[in-house]
Design a protein around this motif. Structure first.
Motif, PDB file in Angstrom:
ATOM      1  N   LEU A  25      -8.826  39.251  14.606  1.00 37.88           N
ATOM      2  CA  LEU A  25      -9.070  38.654  13.402  1.00 37.88           C
ATOM      3  C   LEU A  25      -8.096  38.747  13.046  1.00 37.88           C
ATOM      4  CD1 LEU A  25     -11.812  37.307  12.740  1.00 37.88           C
ATOM      5  CD2 LEU A  25     -12.617  38.824  12.004  1.00 37.88           C
ATOM      6  N   GLN A  26      -7.824  38.681  11.855  1.00 41.08           N
ATOM      7  CA  GLN A  26      -6.895  39.232  11.075  1.00 41.08           C
ATOM      8  C   GLN A  26      -5.173  38.002  11.549  1.00 41.08           C
ATOM      9  OE1 GLN A  26      -5.452  42.764  10.460  1.00 41.08           O
ATOM     10  NE2 GLN A  26      -7.322  43.544   9.525  1.00 41.08           N
ATOM     11  N   VAL A  29      -6.706  34.568  11.866  1.00 40.05           N
ATOM     12  CA  VAL A  29      -7.058  34.184  10.281  1.00 40.05           C
ATOM     13  C   VAL A  29      -5.535  33.546   9.802  1.00 40.05           C
ATOM     14  CG1 VAL A  29      -7.465  34.838   7.791  1.00 40.05           C
ATOM     15  CG2 VAL A  29      -9.313  35.147   9.835  1.00 40.05           C
ATOM     16  N   ARG A  30      -4.700  34.566  10.080  1.00 42.03           N
ATOM     17  CA  ARG A  30      -3.524  33.903   9.661  1.00 42.03           C
ATOM     18  C   ARG A  30      -2.893  32.623  10.219  1.00 42.03           C
ATOM     19  NH1 ARG A  30      -0.282  37.788  11.836  1.00 42.03           N
ATOM     20  NH2 ARG A  30      -0.394  36.362  13.821  1.00 42.03           N
ATOM     21  N   ALA A  33      -4.562  29.727   8.777  1.00 46.01           N
ATOM     22  CA  ALA A  33      -4.352  29.430   7.362  1.00 46.01           C
ATOM     23  C   ALA A  33      -2.786  28.308   7.518  1.00 46.01           C
ATOM     24  CB  ALA A  33      -3.982  30.831   6.034  1.00 46.01           C
ATOM     25  N   TRP A  41     -12.834  23.131   6.194  1.00 48.43           N
ATOM     26  CA  TRP A  41     -13.344  24.502   6.620  1.00 48.43           C
ATOM     27  C   TRP A  41     -13.264  24.402   8.258  1.00 48.43           C
ATOM     28  CZ3 TRP A  41     -17.686  26.067   8.796  1.00 48.43           C
ATOM     29  CH2 TRP A  41     -18.790  25.199   8.725  1.00 48.43           C
ATOM     30  N   SER A  44      -9.865  25.253  10.052  1.00 46.49           N
ATOM     31  CA  SER A  44     -10.100  26.568  10.127  1.00 46.49           C
ATOM     32  C   SER A  44     -11.445  27.309  11.641  1.00 46.49           C
ATOM     33  CB  SER A  44     -10.025  27.234   9.201  1.00 46.49           C
ATOM     34  OG  SER A  44     -10.372  27.140   8.456  1.00 46.49           O
ATOM     35  N   ILE A  48      -9.635  29.606  14.802  1.00 45.77           N
ATOM     36  CA  ILE A  48     -10.131  30.611  14.374  1.00 45.77           C
ATOM     37  C   ILE A  48     -11.276  31.487  15.633  1.00 45.77           C
ATOM     38  CG2 ILE A  48     -11.712  33.105  13.020  1.00 45.77           C
ATOM     39  CD1 ILE A  48     -10.855  31.186  11.039  1.00 45.77           C
ATOM     40  N   VAL A  65     -16.359  34.743   9.904  1.00 50.17           N
ATOM     41  CA  VAL A  65     -15.594  33.432  10.652  1.00 50.17           C
ATOM     42  C   VAL A  65     -15.406  32.148   9.457  1.00 50.17           C
ATOM     43  CG1 VAL A  65     -14.879  31.584  12.002  1.00 50.17           C
ATOM     44  CG2 VAL A  65     -15.641  34.193  13.047  1.00 50.17           C
ATOM     45  N   TYR A  68     -14.253  33.011   6.314  1.00 55.12           N
ATOM     46  CA  TYR A  68     -12.806  32.673   6.359  1.00 55.12           C
ATOM     47  C   TYR A  68     -12.338  31.400   6.094  1.00 55.12           C
ATOM     48  CZ  TYR A  68     -13.034  38.104   6.487  1.00 55.12           C
ATOM     49  OH  TYR A  68     -13.946  38.952   6.586  1.00 55.12           O
ATOM     50  N   ALA A  69     -12.680  31.125   6.846  1.00 54.53           N
ATOM     51  CA  ALA A  69     -12.967  29.467   7.253  1.00 54.53           C
ATOM     52  C   ALA A  69     -12.730  28.767   5.584  1.00 54.53           C
ATOM     53  CB  ALA A  69     -13.079  28.766   7.964  1.00 54.53           C
ATOM     54  N   ILE A  72      -9.531  29.755   3.624  1.00 56.85           N
ATOM     55  CA  ILE A  72      -8.597  28.829   3.916  1.00 56.85           C
ATOM     56  C   ILE A  72      -8.208  27.273   3.676  1.00 56.85           C
ATOM     57  CG2 ILE A  72      -7.121  28.026   6.187  1.00 56.85           C
ATOM     58  CD1 ILE A  72      -8.409  30.909   7.765  1.00 56.85           C
TER      59      ILE A  72
END
Length: 78
Positions: A25-26, A29-30, A33, A41, A44, A48, A65, A68-69, A72
């Motif tokens: 997941l990281q 996301v990286r 981003a 959103w 992203s 993801i 998710v 995080y989106a 971002i």
């Protein structure tokens, strides 16, 4: 007789599985981003989900998710 409900990963294996899942997941996301910061959103979110969907059995996008989106989209990841 042992019940199937008693068949489980030991604590050490369970921790590794969760750590590996977090890493997937990281990474997603990286990567999202880097490509979609400041954009809607939904872009992203889709990226993801595409990155992680084949890495998990029965994957379904969830509120994490989207959270995080949205971050971002706001440019909160550097």
């Amino acid at each position: 007789m042992t019940a199937l409900d008693d068949v489980k990963w030991n604590d050490e294996a369970r921790e590794k599985i969760l750590a590996d899942s977090d890493k997937v997941l990281q990474d997603a996301v990286r990567d999202a981003a880097a490509q979609f910061a400041g954009k809607p959103w939904e872009e992203s979110f889709q990226a993801i989900n595409e990155a992680v969907k084949d890495k998990f059995i029965d994957y379904e996008p969830g509120p994490d998710v989207r959270k995080y989106a949205e971050a971002i989209s706001r440019g909160e990841f550097s």
